[in-house]
Motif scaffolding. Structure first.
Motif, PDB file in Angstrom:
ATOM      1  N   PHE A  84       0.866  -1.170   0.000  1.00 46.69           N
ATOM      2  CA  PHE A  84       0.000   0.000   0.000  1.00 46.69           C
ATOM      3  C   PHE A  84       0.909   1.227   0.000  1.00 46.69           C
ATOM      4  O   PHE A  84       1.767   1.360   0.876  1.00 46.69           O
ATOM      5  N   ILE A  85       0.715   2.096  -0.970  1.00 47.24           N
ATOM      6  CA  ILE A  85       1.621   3.225  -1.125  1.00 47.24           C
ATOM      7  C   ILE A  85       0.863   4.544  -1.008  1.00 47.24           C
ATOM      8  O   ILE A  85      -0.369   4.598  -1.157  1.00 47.24           O
ATOM      9  N   LEU A  86       1.619   5.611  -0.749  1.00 43.09           N
ATOM     10  CA  LEU A  86       1.074   6.960  -0.778  1.00 43.09           C
ATOM     11  C   LEU A  86       1.645   7.691  -1.981  1.00 43.09           C
ATOM     12  O   LEU A  86       2.831   7.563  -2.301  1.00 43.09           O
ATOM     13  N   VAL A  87       0.796   8.478  -2.622  1.00 41.50           N
ATOM     14  CA  VAL A  87       1.178   9.225  -3.820  1.00 41.50           C
ATOM     15  C   VAL A  87       1.031  10.712  -3.554  1.00 41.50           C
ATOM     16  O   VAL A  87      -0.033  11.174  -3.111  1.00 41.50           O
ATOM     17  N   ASN A  88       2.094  11.452  -3.782  1.00 41.17           N
ATOM     18  CA  ASN A  88       2.095  12.905  -3.651  1.00 41.17           C
ATOM     19  C   ASN A  88       1.265  13.497  -4.786  1.00 41.17           C
ATOM     20  O   ASN A  88       1.633  13.383  -5.951  1.00 41.17           O
TER      21      ASN A  88
END
Length: 264
Positions: A84-88
Motif C-alpha cells: 500500500f503506497i502513498l502518492v504525492n
C-alpha cells in the motif's frame, strides 16, 4: 478509480448544498415557529455531520496524498504485490478530481520518478511505472540494456533474485542495479527473455515509462496506440510504502518490515 472519485465529489457537493440551503432558507423559519414538529430534518442533520468529513477527505485525496495498492509484479523488486503506497498529489501540479485537469502548475517529473497515471489505452484505471524518458529524449532498449540519448546506462549484477515473488516466475531472474542518472535503482531481468525491444523518440509533453520488472511489465515499450504517456494523464508521484498486506484482512501475507519504506 474514476467511479470512486465521482461518488466522493457528488456526496460532498450534495451534503454541502443541503446543509447550506437549510441554513440560508429554512433554519430561521423553524426557529421562529418553534415546536417539536419544526425540528431539524434527518437529511439536514446527516448532511451537517458528514459534509466536513467528506470535504476533508476530498481535499486530502485530491490535492495532498492518495493511497493506492500495488496489484501486479511489474515494479518488482522495488514494489511488491500487496504494497500500500502513498502518492504525492501536488508534486506535478494541483489537478481537479474526476477530469484530472491541472489548474496550478508546480513541477514536472524527473527521470527515475515512480509515477501513478492513467494510461492512454486504459483511462479508467491507475497504473504505476518509472519515468525513463523525458520530452525530447531518444530511448533505445535492446538486449535488456537501456540507452538514453546515445549514452548506455551501466548495470551492476547483484545475483539471482531470491526475494518475495519468486512464485511469479522470478525464480531465475537476475537482480541488477541500473545506474539511471540521478536515480540508481534495482531491476529484474529474465535470463532468456528479451521483452519490449525498440527505439523511441519522446515527443513534447509526453514521457516514456517502464516497469522495474523488465520482462514482466506492460509499459510504454508494448503500448500499441502510443508508446508515450501524456503529461495530462499523470496522477502523482509515489513516495512511501505504508503497509504490505496481500488478500482480505492480510490473510497469508503481512510484511511489517516494508512499512515506512521510501520509494526510490
Amino acid at each position: 478509480m474514476v467511479w470512486f472519485e465521482t461518488i466522493l465529489v457528488v456526496l460532498t457537493l450534495l451534503s454541502g448544498a443541503i446543509w447550506l440551503g437549510d441554513k440560508l432558507f429554512f433554519a430561521r423559519r423553524r426557529a421562529a415557529r418553534g415546536g417539536l414538529l419544526d425540528e431539524e430534518p434527518v437529511l439536514v442533520d446527516y448532511s451537517r455531520a458528514f459534509f466536513p468529513v467528506l470535504a476533508i477527505v476530498l481535499v486530502l485525496r485530491s490535492f495532498v496524498a492518495e493511497p493506492y495498492k500495488i496489484p501486479s509484479s511489474s515494479m518488482m523488486p522495488n514494489l511488491l504485490i500487496g504494497d500500500f503506497i502513498l502518492v504525492n498529489k501536488f508534486a506535478y501540479g494541483l489537478r481537479l478530481p474526476i477530469n484530472n485537469h491541472k489548474f496550478v502548475p508546480i513541477g514536472e517529473p524527473a527521470r527515475g520518478d515512480v509515477v501513478v497515471f492513467k494510461p492512454p489505452h486504459d483511462p479508467q484505471n491507475n497504473w504505476i511505472k518509472r519515468v525513463i524518458g523525458l520530452p525530447g529524449d531518444r530511448i533505445v532498449f535492446q538486449g535488456n540494456e537501456l540507452t538514453i540519448n546515445g549514452q548506455k546506462i551501466q548495470y551492476q549484477t547483484l545475483g539471482t533474485y531470491t526475494g518475495r515473488g519468486v512464485a511469479f516466475g522470478l525464480d531465475s531472474a537476475s537482480l541488477l542495479e541500473e545506474q539511471l542518472p540521478g536515480r540508481p535503482h534495482q531491476v529484474l531481468e529474465g535470463l532468456e527473455r528479451h521483452v519490449g525491444q525498440g527505439e523511441w523518440q519522446v515527443p513534447p509533453g509526453h514521457y516514456f515509462v517502464m516497469g522495474d520488472n523488465r520482462d514482466n511489465s506492460e509499459d510504454g515499450r508494448l503500448w500499441t496506440q502510443t508508446h508515450f504517456l501524456p503529461e495530462e494523464n499523470l496522477r502523482g508521484k509515489a513516495f512511501l510504502i505504508w503497509l504490505n498486506c496481500e488478500g482480505w484482512f492480510c490473510k497469508g501475507s503481512f510484511e511489517p518490515s516494508r512499512i515506512g519504506n521510501r520509494i526510490r
